[in-house]
Design a protein around this motif. Sequence first.
Motif, PDB file in Angstrom:
ATOM      1  N   VAL A  33       5.338  45.428  59.601  1.00  0.00           N
ATOM      2  CA  VAL A  33       4.259  44.631  60.214  1.00  0.00           C
ATOM      3  C   VAL A  33       4.467  44.519  61.730  1.00  0.00           C
ATOM      4  CG1 VAL A  33       3.714  43.347  58.120  1.00  0.00           C
ATOM      5  CG2 VAL A  33       5.495  42.481  59.645  1.00  0.00           C
ATOM      6  N   THR A  34       4.992  45.596  62.299  1.00  0.00           N
ATOM      7  CA  THR A  34       5.251  45.679  63.733  1.00  0.00           C
ATOM      8  C   THR A  34       3.979  45.407  64.544  1.00  0.00           C
ATOM      9  OG1 THR A  34       6.982  47.278  63.324  1.00  0.00           O
ATOM     10  CG2 THR A  34       6.010  47.290  65.523  1.00  0.00           C
ATOM     11  N   GLY A  35       4.129  44.676  65.645  1.00  0.00           N
ATOM     12  CA  GLY A  35       3.000  44.474  66.553  1.00  0.00           C
ATOM     13  C   GLY A  35       1.833  43.749  65.916  1.00  0.00           C
ATOM     14  N   THR A  36       2.111  42.781  65.080  1.00  0.00           N
ATOM     15  CA  THR A  36       1.121  41.975  64.336  1.00  0.00           C
ATOM     16  C   THR A  36       0.339  42.809  63.314  1.00  0.00           C
ATOM     17  OG1 THR A  36      -0.926  42.115  65.638  1.00  0.00           O
ATOM     18  CG2 THR A  36       0.770  40.613  66.474  1.00  0.00           C
ATOM     19  N   VAL A  55      -1.277  37.567  64.566  1.00  0.00           N
ATOM     20  CA  VAL A  55      -0.147  36.666  64.752  1.00  0.00           C
ATOM     21  C   VAL A  55       1.157  37.443  64.569  1.00  0.00           C
ATOM     22  CG1 VAL A  55       1.050  34.671  63.732  1.00  0.00           C
ATOM     23  CG2 VAL A  55      -1.422  34.626  64.054  1.00  0.00           C
ATOM     24  N   GLN A  56       2.163  37.129  65.386  1.00  0.00           N
ATOM     25  CA  GLN A  56       3.470  37.747  65.209  1.00  0.00           C
ATOM     26  C   GLN A  56       4.006  37.345  63.832  1.00  0.00           C
ATOM     27  OE1 GLN A  56       6.146  37.496  68.748  1.00  0.00           O
ATOM     28  NE2 GLN A  56       4.380  36.530  69.738  1.00  0.00           N
ATOM     29  N   LYS A  57       4.153  38.326  62.970  1.00  0.00           N
ATOM     30  CA  LYS A  57       4.419  38.053  61.567  1.00  0.00           C
ATOM     31  C   LYS A  57       5.741  37.318  61.341  1.00  0.00           C
ATOM     32  CE  LYS A  57       0.752  40.011  59.646  1.00  0.00           C
ATOM     33  NZ  LYS A  57      -0.106  40.138  60.824  1.00  0.00           N
ATOM     34  N   GLU A  58       6.742  37.572  62.178  1.00  0.00           N
ATOM     35  CA  GLU A  58       8.039  36.933  61.949  1.00  0.00           C
ATOM     36  C   GLU A  58       8.041  35.487  62.411  1.00  0.00           C
ATOM     37  OE1 GLU A  58       7.258  38.744  64.396  1.00  0.00           O
ATOM     38  OE2 GLU A  58       8.509  38.438  66.168  1.00  0.00           O
TER      39      GLU A  58
ATOM     40  N   LYS D 203       4.795  41.424  74.181  1.00  0.00           N
ATOM     41  CA  LYS D 203       5.726  41.739  73.094  1.00  0.00           C
ATOM     42  C   LYS D 203       5.053  42.585  72.007  1.00  0.00           C
ATOM     43  CE  LYS D 203       7.999  39.978  69.088  1.00  0.00           C
ATOM     44  NZ  LYS D 203       7.347  39.682  67.802  1.00  0.00           N
ATOM     45  N   THR D 204       3.851  42.197  71.602  1.00  0.00           N
ATOM     46  CA  THR D 204       3.226  42.951  70.512  1.00  0.00           C
ATOM     47  C   THR D 204       2.778  44.333  70.993  1.00  0.00           C
ATOM     48  OG1 THR D 204       1.092  41.866  70.869  1.00  0.00           O
ATOM     49  CG2 THR D 204       2.535  40.872  69.247  1.00  0.00           C
ATOM     50  N   SER D 208       4.014  47.795  69.366  1.00  0.00           N
ATOM     51  CA  SER D 208       3.064  48.816  68.905  1.00  0.00           C
ATOM     52  C   SER D 208       3.383  50.164  69.533  1.00  0.00           C
ATOM     53  CB  SER D 208       1.625  48.410  69.245  1.00  0.00           C
ATOM     54  OG  SER D 208       1.213  47.352  68.402  1.00  0.00           O
ATOM     55  N   LEU D 209       3.687  50.168  70.836  1.00  0.00           N
ATOM     56  CA  LEU D 209       3.994  51.421  71.508  1.00  0.00           C
ATOM     57  C   LEU D 209       5.270  52.032  70.944  1.00  0.00           C
ATOM     58  CD1 LEU D 209       3.065  50.544  75.190  1.00  0.00           C
ATOM     59  CD2 LEU D 209       1.922  52.216  73.716  1.00  0.00           C
ATOM     60  N   ASP D 210       6.273  51.200  70.736  1.00  0.00           N
ATOM     61  CA  ASP D 210       7.536  51.733  70.231  1.00  0.00           C
ATOM     62  C   ASP D 210       7.364  52.325  68.828  1.00  0.00           C
ATOM     63  OD1 ASP D 210      10.299  51.912  71.282  1.00  0.00           O
ATOM     64  OD2 ASP D 210      10.779  51.051  69.334  1.00  0.00           O
ATOM     65  N   TYR D 211       6.572  51.641  68.013  1.00  0.00           N
ATOM     66  CA  TYR D 211       6.230  52.152  66.685  1.00  0.00           C
ATOM     67  C   TYR D 211       5.575  53.525  66.801  1.00  0.00           C
ATOM     68  CZ  TYR D 211       3.143  52.317  62.491  1.00  0.00           C
ATOM     69  OH  TYR D 211       2.453  52.690  61.364  1.00  0.00           O
ATOM     70  N   ILE D 212       4.640  53.651  67.742  1.00  0.00           N
ATOM     71  CA  ILE D 212       3.924  54.924  67.926  1.00  0.00           C
ATOM     72  C   ILE D 212       4.876  56.003  68.439  1.00  0.00           C
ATOM     73  CG2 ILE D 212       2.164  56.070  69.340  1.00  0.00           C
ATOM     74  CD1 ILE D 212       0.524  53.399  69.078  1.00  0.00           C
ATOM     75  N   PHE D 213       5.782  55.647  69.343  1.00  0.00           N
ATOM     76  CA  PHE D 213       6.732  56.639  69.857  1.00  0.00           C
ATOM     77  C   PHE D 213       7.652  57.134  68.740  1.00  0.00           C
ATOM     78  CE2 PHE D 213       6.500  54.203  74.135  1.00  0.00           C
ATOM     79  CZ  PHE D 213       5.341  54.880  74.491  1.00  0.00           C
ATOM     80  N   GLN D 214       8.133  56.197  67.911  1.00  0.00           N
ATOM     81  CA  GLN D 214       9.006  56.613  66.809  1.00  0.00           C
ATOM     82  C   GLN D 214       8.261  57.542  65.855  1.00  0.00           C
ATOM     83  OE1 GLN D 214      10.882  53.427  64.590  1.00  0.00           O
ATOM     84  NE2 GLN D 214      11.977  54.846  63.255  1.00  0.00           N
TER      85      GLN D 214
END
Lengths: 229, 229, 229, 229
Positions: A33-36, A55-58, D203-204, D208-214
């Motif tokens: 649930v990265t990035g909401t 919302v930030q899930k954590e 932060k979000t 999201s960007l880091d998720y996309i890069f991975q």
Amino acid sequence: MAENEHLVRSADPNHPSNLICELCRKFYTLGWVTGTGGGTSIRHGDHIFIAPSGVQKELMQPSDMFVMDFNTREYLRRPPIHRPSACTPLFLAAFTAGAGCCIHTHSQWAVLVTLLVERDFGVDACFEIELLEQIKGIPKGKGKPGNLGYHDTLRVPIIENTAHEEDLTESLEAAMQKYPDTYAVLVRRHGIYVWGDNVHKAKTQCESLDYIFQLAVEMKKLDLPWKSS
Amino acid sequence: MAENEHLVRSADPNHPSNLICELCRKFYTLGWVTGTGGGTSIRHGDHIFIAPSGVQKELMQPSDMFVMDFNTREYLRRPPIHRPSACTPLFLAAFTAGAGCCIHTHSQWAVLVTLLVERDFGVDACFEIELLEQIKGIPKGKGKPGNLGYHDTLRVPIIENTAHEEDLTESLEAAMQKYPDTYAVLVRRHGIYVWGDNVHKAKTQCESLDYIFQLAVEMKKLDLPWKSS
Amino acid sequence: MAENEHLVRSADPNHPSNLICELCRKFYTLGWVTGTGGGTSIRHGDHIFIAPSGVQKELMQPSDMFVMDFNTREYLRRPPIHRPSACTPLFLAAFTAGAGCCIHTHSQWAVLVTLLVERDFGVDACFEIELLEQIKGIPKGKGKPGNLGYHDTLRVPIIENTAHEEDLTESLEAAMQKYPDTYAVLVRRHGIYVWGDNVHKAKTQCESLDYIFQLAVEMKKLDLPWKSS
Amino acid sequence: MAENEHLVRSADPNHPSNLICELCRKFYTLGWVTGTGGGTSIRHGDHIFIAPSGVQKELMQPSDMFVMDFNTREYLRRPPIHRPSACTPLFLAAFTAGAGCCIHTHSQWAVLVTLLVERDFGVDACFEIELLEQIKGIPKGKGKPGNLGYHDTLRVPIIENTAHEEDLTESLEAAMQKYPDTYAVLVRRHGIYVWGDNVHKAKTQCESLDYIFQLAVEMKKLDLPWKSS
């Protein structure tokens, strides 16, 4: 403050609004649930508890929760600072089919699996794998007692992504009709919806599927086939 | 409530029922018991403590624990809400061979290693690797003092998976006879059973093996051989 | 109970015996000390604090710590239930060279890097990489102020593994003489020794190197060169 | 002790100095600020709160924080034991463009993406990907309401790394002018700067960007294209 605060406040850790918060913290750690992204919903009697959008899930708190009446589809509680989840109609489709909990993740393994099926099988919109012990973590299907066996093939239908999440509802329902035994639908380049009879089952099925997707991706890297024939 | 509550309630963190809960939380984080997979059992005198089937491993409580008498194979405690673990006969095989603790994981690295051996060596049912420092984390064998040396080859037999977990018992016992020095048996497309003289040894051997399996999979991706010749 | 309990008991979180426990818990999570592998030692004045051999690193307590006098090389405290770390002579080599803390990990990235250098460069026993920002996390060398720059090449010597860890001492010292600027030595198929002027520097240098090793391994998978020429 | 202690001490978890500490602990776990790399800054009114250079990010305390006046660019608080972050001029560039928070990570996925673009497209200094749901986590651009849609292409400009971090400022500002809609700039062989209207958004978006890069790196390993044409 939203109305009907009593619907989401409870000292019981198994109250749906507490469970959703606990699940979302776990799912954040799992990268689901990265990035909401993603979402979670629980049906408790006629009440549907839904994590809000964006919302930030954590960091989610019970007070962030939406509550909808399953029959009237009206919100019993709607926190004014939040937008309702765009996943709501998809969660409702799962609840209509009898589910007690529905989880939506953006798991990278799920996304990669949809891309690999697309590349290898063109329009064939179904992930298939066999001969993995973890397949036994997935139920046989609605009304069929017990789980898949080691010699059964796991099938998870894949639907095409749409510009707006709520527009996935029709194809999700179509996939549920075409694959009446499935407890999960992959969404191409997007993630997965997994549901179960209750929170425990939805969560463990979601974990089992994600484990299988990760294994399937690693198998591709190592040139190991998903099916024996 | 189950009978014989006193068998599983203790303020001592080293009590078997507390240790199993702590281990299972750790194993969940390591990805070894995803989706209620895997299991853990400790022998304490004539009492066998066993985590139940189908429980979320990171949420396990001492009250969830089964207790069996090692000699009579009868349950001294059997929580009515749970099913006994299908791993039980395999755990008993390890205890009969002198183990004090047995761990069963669904580690993806273990599964991938069994698939790579299958692909590269056909029916040869043994994982072999050499020249890794971590091999020194594995004992030489029952009755042989000390651990493997850096120049020893690590061998872990692989047995074929079966439809029902309890049906693995016969081939597990056969592997233990063919490889009398082994403290672990891989199960094709399924995972691994690791045991040790006590909880500390079983856990650290399981960690060492999993480390080696992960390294072995990464070596394959990088086209690095497992053996020098 | 070991003598000289007062040497390891302190309410100060920065006391060496408390720091070693905290570091080991962190290193366990990072996968550096799996299966009781690896080790950590801090020099505080003439006292050398050393984590024992064969202990689960994430469970280490101050009372587990060995304390040695740097000048006499005699143990001031030696817990009777533990064996001293086989890394001790290697830690002493680092302290003799002026270090305040020395960390030994079995990081899989470090091991893979030693295997890749072996494959690609034969007997050339040095890992080299350039043009990564994180190189700036490594000091220029003893007596040289400041850290490496972005345009400097990072070099970490690699020594061959031996059957017994203490037998690495001679080649570690030889590598330190041949590469007088290095704060780290890789051990083929084994791991790495990293030291620093103090705990903070040793830990952050160890993290920076591990980050670079992981990146280097991923670069190999993606066919990206470690050096520009 | 630094002056103006009151600027960084607060019982409110949402106070900037508390938020930076919490974010840095999270970023450490995500592998974004390994070895004291990376940094985080929050603008609160005319006060800029900045994490110091060279501090272990997971151990950061509010008392470690620098505070600068946005208008005069003078430090209101400067802990004498720390050096100011070399990222400061880059953070200021983001704040000048209207950001409320700016995050700098050394994420390995970001670094790998810059290397892959370099290899595949030569001097073309922009990462581009399309048709991933997570792209919807990135805003359309300054003054444009809402986020990118599923059918939009995500573009993140890449600037060349420099010997000194502060020397990146000019090319960062140039990239912000050339790509006025971007909320992030990748730095070749170094990492990424991500900013947002507030802490939550920065932060979000960074997640999201880091998720996309991975995902993009995994796609390369599996020979899956980033763009459809």
